[in-house]
Motif scaffolding. Sequence first.
Motif, mmCIF file in Angstrom:
data_model
loop_
_atom_site.group_PDB
_atom_site.id
_atom_site.type_symbol
_atom_site.label_atom_id
_atom_site.label_comp_id
_atom_site.label_asym_id
_atom_site.label_seq_id
_atom_site.Cartn_x
_atom_site.Cartn_y
_atom_site.Cartn_z
ATOM 1 N N CYS A 186 37.602 40.543 38.385
ATOM 2 C CA CYS A 186 38.513 41.653 38.656
ATOM 3 C C CYS A 186 37.995 42.931 38.006
ATOM 4 O O CYS A 186 38.084 44.021 38.578
ATOM 5 N N ASP A 218 39.082 37.216 35.256
ATOM 6 C CA ASP A 218 39.178 38.491 34.547
ATOM 7 C C ASP A 218 37.896 39.304 34.751
ATOM 8 O O ASP A 218 37.947 40.482 35.105
ATOM 9 N N CYS A 240 39.650 45.160 40.934
ATOM 10 C CA CYS A 240 40.697 44.727 41.860
ATOM 11 C C CYS A 240 41.642 43.768 41.138
ATOM 12 O O CYS A 240 41.468 43.495 39.950
ATOM 13 N N GLN A 241 42.651 43.280 41.836
ATOM 14 C CA GLN A 241 43.614 42.332 41.274
ATOM 15 C C GLN A 241 43.230 40.910 41.702
ATOM 16 O O GLN A 241 42.568 40.734 42.738
ATOM 17 N N PRO A 242 43.666 39.894 40.926
ATOM 18 C CA PRO A 242 43.381 38.505 41.333
ATOM 19 C C PRO A 242 43.838 38.224 42.768
ATOM 20 O O PRO A 242 43.177 37.501 43.506
ATOM 21 N N GLN A 292 35.648 42.045 48.933
ATOM 22 C CA GLN A 292 35.611 43.004 47.823
ATOM 23 C C GLN A 292 34.189 43.509 47.560
ATOM 24 O O GLN A 292 33.994 44.672 47.215
#
Lengths: 159, 68
Positions: B52, B49, B57-59, B10
Amino acid sequence: MQIQRWAVLLLRVSLVTLFVVLLLLQTFSFPGQFAFMAQQHPQSAHLRWPLTFVFAFWILCAQVVLFAIWKLLALIGANRIFTSVSMTWVDVIVRAIAAAWIILAGVLLYVGLHADDPGLPLLLFTWFIGVTVLGLLMIVMRALLRQATALQTDMDEVI
Amino acid sequence: MPIIVRIDVQLARRKMSVGEFAERVGLTPANVAVLKNGRAKAVRFSTLDAMCRVLDCQPGDLLEWTED
């Protein structure tokens, strides 16, 4: 938090006061008392030194406990109570109580076998139960501290 | 541990340095290293949290499960 700070401060003052009083009892009061008793009751004079030593030892145990509590308070102040260091001082407390308990058991047995009235054995027995409760309570609290320390160690690894 | 933390993927996608990431998430660089090296034992939801949010992005993009 404010109340805890005051409690810790007052506890420290009380610990020092108690320590000084115990020191006075240990060095001046009890030895003098037993010397006087030996003069007044020559038939019990042979008990002078054993009694002096036993009482000095008990007070020493109490002083060790007070010192360990002082150390634990310092750890609380430094926010380090849930570390392995505090376990050392709790162990010191448990061992001091155990040492006093063993001597107390011996004295109770001796007095119980030689007594001609139930007053003194009953008084000693009450003390014996009291010290037993105190010792067992410390063992339970030691287990709680161990659990909390393990939990804290786990939590410290959480990012 | 069969859970892998995929921060580097990421970070590369966002072209973000580890130092900037650590500062914006509010982690110490040492803890970011622990996460990246797969030595982390547990992560707070609040940390997840923040990560992200910073990486948008998502977990699931950060955590991956693999067979041992």
